[in-house]
Motif scaffolding. Structure first.
Motif, PDB file in Angstrom:
ATOM      1  N   GLY A  27       0.883  -1.286  -0.119  1.00  0.00           N
ATOM      2  CA  GLY A  27      -0.028   0.063  -0.017  1.00  0.00           C
ATOM      3  C   GLY A  27       0.649   1.385  -0.049  1.00  0.00           C
ATOM      4  O   GLY A  27       0.364   2.297  -0.267  1.00  0.00           O
ATOM      5  N   ASN A  28       1.950   1.220   0.508  1.00  0.00           N
ATOM      6  CA  ASN A  28       2.934   2.364   0.552  1.00  0.00           C
ATOM      7  C   ASN A  28       3.802   2.350  -0.610  1.00  0.00           C
ATOM      8  O   ASN A  28       4.790   3.088  -0.740  1.00  0.00           O
ATOM      9  CB  ASN A  28       3.939   2.561   1.683  1.00  0.00           C
ATOM     10  CG  ASN A  28       2.806   2.661   3.042  1.00  0.00           C
ATOM     11  OD1 ASN A  28       1.866   3.299   2.942  1.00  0.00           O
ATOM     12  ND2 ASN A  28       3.324   1.959   4.089  1.00  0.00           N
ATOM     13  N   SER A  29       3.479   1.742  -1.866  1.00  0.00           N
ATOM     14  CA  SER A  29       4.182   1.761  -3.008  1.00  0.00           C
ATOM     15  C   SER A  29       3.247   2.182  -4.363  1.00  0.00           C
ATOM     16  O   SER A  29       3.134   1.260  -4.858  1.00  0.00           O
ATOM     17  CB  SER A  29       5.074   0.462  -3.286  1.00  0.00           C
ATOM     18  OG  SER A  29       5.697   0.639  -4.453  1.00  0.00           O
ATOM     19  N   ALA A  30       2.942   3.483  -4.354  1.00  0.00           N
ATOM     20  CA  ALA A  30       2.094   3.733  -5.214  1.00  0.00           C
ATOM     21  C   ALA A  30       2.697   3.754  -6.821  1.00  0.00           C
ATOM     22  O   ALA A  30       3.877   3.943  -7.092  1.00  0.00           O
ATOM     23  CB  ALA A  30       1.790   5.224  -5.013  1.00  0.00           C
ATOM     24  N   ASP A  31       2.043   3.308  -7.705  1.00  0.00           N
ATOM     25  CA  ASP A  31       2.681   3.060  -9.015  1.00  0.00           C
ATOM     26  C   ASP A  31       3.269   4.203  -9.616  1.00  0.00           C
ATOM     27  O   ASP A  31       4.182   4.177 -10.436  1.00  0.00           O
ATOM     28  CB  ASP A  31       1.467   2.416  -9.934  1.00  0.00           C
ATOM     29  CG  ASP A  31       1.033   0.910  -9.559  1.00  0.00           C
ATOM     30  OD1 ASP A  31       1.944   0.255  -9.004  1.00  0.00           O
ATOM     31  OD2 ASP A  31      -0.094   0.391 -10.101  1.00  0.00           O
ATOM     32  N   GLU A  32       2.546   5.309  -9.307  1.00  0.00           N
ATOM     33  CA  GLU A  32       3.305   6.605 -10.061  1.00  0.00           C
ATOM     34  C   GLU A  32       4.575   6.851  -9.316  1.00  0.00           C
ATOM     35  O   GLU A  32       5.326   7.618  -9.944  1.00  0.00           O
ATOM     36  CB  GLU A  32       2.257   7.717 -10.171  1.00  0.00           C
ATOM     37  CG  GLU A  32       1.933   8.230  -8.645  1.00  0.00           C
ATOM     38  CD  GLU A  32       0.446   7.605  -8.080  1.00  0.00           C
ATOM     39  OE1 GLU A  32      -0.022   7.985  -6.959  1.00  0.00           O
ATOM     40  OE2 GLU A  32       0.046   6.317  -8.638  1.00  0.00           O
ATOM     41  N   TYR A  33       4.910   6.334  -8.294  1.00  0.00           N
ATOM     42  CA  TYR A  33       6.313   6.716  -7.947  1.00  0.00           C
ATOM     43  C   TYR A  33       7.329   5.559  -8.099  1.00  0.00           C
ATOM     44  O   TYR A  33       8.438   5.745  -8.205  1.00  0.00           O
ATOM     45  CB  TYR A  33       6.334   6.571  -6.392  1.00  0.00           C
ATOM     46  CG  TYR A  33       5.484   7.799  -5.645  1.00  0.00           C
ATOM     47  CD1 TYR A  33       6.603   8.856  -5.160  1.00  0.00           C
ATOM     48  CD2 TYR A  33       4.239   8.054  -5.604  1.00  0.00           C
ATOM     49  CE1 TYR A  33       5.998   9.753  -4.478  1.00  0.00           C
ATOM     50  CE2 TYR A  33       3.637   8.969  -4.856  1.00  0.00           C
ATOM     51  CZ  TYR A  33       4.457  10.197  -4.225  1.00  0.00           C
ATOM     52  OH  TYR A  33       3.996  11.126  -3.854  1.00  0.00           O
ATOM     53  N   LEU A  34       6.807   4.396  -8.666  1.00  0.00           N
ATOM     54  CA  LEU A  34       7.700   3.357  -8.992  1.00  0.00           C
ATOM     55  C   LEU A  34       8.558   3.479 -10.230  1.00  0.00           C
ATOM     56  O   LEU A  34       8.075   3.781 -11.424  1.00  0.00           O
ATOM     57  CB  LEU A  34       6.964   1.940  -9.301  1.00  0.00           C
ATOM     58  CG  LEU A  34       7.393   0.691  -9.135  1.00  0.00           C
ATOM     59  CD1 LEU A  34       8.297   0.455  -8.056  1.00  0.00           C
ATOM     60  CD2 LEU A  34       6.481  -0.431  -9.494  1.00  0.00           C
ATOM     61  N   THR A  35       9.980   3.427  -9.942  1.00  0.00           N
ATOM     62  CA  THR A  35      10.948   3.560 -11.128  1.00  0.00           C
ATOM     63  C   THR A  35      11.756   2.491 -10.794  1.00  0.00           C
ATOM     64  O   THR A  35      12.547   2.671  -9.863  1.00  0.00           O
ATOM     65  CB  THR A  35      11.557   4.750 -11.290  1.00  0.00           C
ATOM     66  OG1 THR A  35      10.558   5.831 -11.423  1.00  0.00           O
ATOM     67  CG2 THR A  35      12.370   4.835 -12.506  1.00  0.00           C
ATOM     68  N   VAL A  36      12.129   1.404 -11.590  1.00  0.00           N
ATOM     69  CA  VAL A  36      13.127   0.579 -11.606  1.00  0.00           C
ATOM     70  C   VAL A  36      14.259   1.063 -12.333  1.00  0.00           C
ATOM     71  O   VAL A  36      14.405   1.194 -13.641  1.00  0.00           O
ATOM     72  CB  VAL A  36      12.836  -0.789 -12.060  1.00  0.00           C
ATOM     73  CG1 VAL A  36      13.877  -1.800 -11.986  1.00  0.00           C
ATOM     74  CG2 VAL A  36      11.511  -1.333 -11.541  1.00  0.00           C
ATOM     75  N   HIS A  37      15.590   1.388 -11.880  1.00  0.00           N
ATOM     76  CA  HIS A  37      16.574   2.103 -12.243  1.00  0.00           C
ATOM     77  C   HIS A  37      17.630   0.875 -12.833  1.00  0.00           C
ATOM     78  O   HIS A  37      18.276   0.916 -13.780  1.00  0.00           O
ATOM     79  CB  HIS A  37      17.332   2.924 -11.364  1.00  0.00           C
ATOM     80  CG  HIS A  37      16.563   4.013 -10.676  1.00  0.00           C
ATOM     81  ND1 HIS A  37      16.267   4.987 -11.305  1.00  0.00           N
ATOM     82  CD2 HIS A  37      15.760   4.036  -9.509  1.00  0.00           C
ATOM     83  CE1 HIS A  37      15.602   5.654 -10.534  1.00  0.00           C
ATOM     84  NE2 HIS A  37      15.214   5.316  -9.406  1.00  0.00           N
ATOM     85  N   GLY A  38      17.706  -0.284 -12.302  1.00  0.00           N
ATOM     86  CA  GLY A  38      18.277  -1.494 -12.640  1.00  0.00           C
ATOM     87  C   GLY A  38      17.925  -2.485 -11.849  1.00  0.00           C
ATOM     88  O   GLY A  38      17.552  -2.489 -10.759  1.00  0.00           O
ATOM     89  N   SER A  50       4.783   6.926  -1.698  1.00  0.00           N
ATOM     90  CA  SER A  50       3.553   7.370  -1.786  1.00  0.00           C
ATOM     91  C   SER A  50       3.341   8.588  -0.957  1.00  0.00           C
ATOM     92  O   SER A  50       3.994   8.846  -0.028  1.00  0.00           O
ATOM     93  CB  SER A  50       2.370   6.316  -1.378  1.00  0.00           C
ATOM     94  OG  SER A  50       2.563   5.934   0.001  1.00  0.00           O
ATOM     95  N   GLY A  51       2.104   9.205  -1.061  1.00  0.00           N
ATOM     96  CA  GLY A  51       1.770  10.375  -0.356  1.00  0.00           C
ATOM     97  C   GLY A  51       2.761  11.211  -0.106  1.00  0.00           C
ATOM     98  O   GLY A  51       3.040  11.951   0.970  1.00  0.00           O
ATOM     99  N   GLY A  52       3.660  11.652  -1.188  1.00  0.00           N
ATOM    100  CA  GLY A  52       4.615  12.587  -1.102  1.00  0.00           C
ATOM    101  C   GLY A  52       5.910  12.303  -0.335  1.00  0.00           C
ATOM    102  O   GLY A  52       6.877  12.972  -0.309  1.00  0.00           O
ATOM    103  N   ILE A  53       6.041  11.063   0.008  1.00  0.00           N
ATOM    104  CA  ILE A  53       7.358  10.462   0.576  1.00  0.00           C
ATOM    105  C   ILE A  53       8.013   9.246  -0.496  1.00  0.00           C
ATOM    106  O   ILE A  53       7.306   8.572  -0.792  1.00  0.00           O
ATOM    107  CB  ILE A  53       6.909   9.781   1.896  1.00  0.00           C
ATOM    108  CG1 ILE A  53       6.606  10.608   3.070  1.00  0.00           C
ATOM    109  CG2 ILE A  53       8.483   9.050   2.404  1.00  0.00           C
ATOM    110  CD1 ILE A  53       6.228  10.342   4.503  1.00  0.00           C
TER     111      ILE A  53
END
Length: 144
Positions: A27-38, A50-53
């Motif tokens: 729940g604390n991992s919103a899709d819009e924040y998710l970036t896989v760098h490697g 999520s939520g600004g954090i």
């Protein structure tokens, strides 16, 4: 410490699945924040939040019974911040999950959030972990 009917392999698979829909399990991992760098066979460099954090984490599961997530960057966390998940298979096929979360605020917002999480927020974190485990169990009941 929490117990789940999911196997250690199922919990590990969920922890290291960085695809769309991660927020349905975490729940604390919103899709819009998710970036896989490697990502490699037993590691990943991922930004989530999520939520600004948000925080960038270095995931290491070279030991498949222990997932170490080290915070490498964040808008509020610094120092030794991170998470360690230890998965212990039980004779009855269940898994006991030990979770250690370290939060060191790197600014005022981080320090205040850390104080809240270290006191009244513990019950919120425990509930979030239980919700995550129920979501893993449900996912494995449907697909497993």
């Amino acid at each position: 410490m929490e117990k789940t009917t999911a196997t250690p392999e199922q919990v590990l698979a969920a922890l290291t699945d960085f695809g769309p829909g991660r927020s349905e399990v975490f729940g604390n991992s919103a899709d819009e924040y998710l970036t896989v760098h490697g990502q490699g066979a037993a590691w990943a460099d991922v930004t989530e939040g999520s939520g600004g954090i948000w925080e960038r984490l270095r995931y290491d599961w070279s030991n498949p019974r222990r997932v170490v997530m080290t915070t490498t960057d964040s808008n509020i966390w610094g120092g030794r911040s991170g998470h360690t998940y230890t998965l212990r298979a039980q004779p009855d096929g269940t898994t006991v999950l030990d979770v250690v979360v370290v939060r060191e605020g790197k600014n005022l917002k981080g320090r205040l959030t850390g104080i809240v999480l270290g006191s009244v927020g513990k019950s919120v974190l425990r509930k979030a972990l239980k919700n995550t485990l129920r979501a893993i169990e449900a996912r494995n009941t449907v697909t497993g």
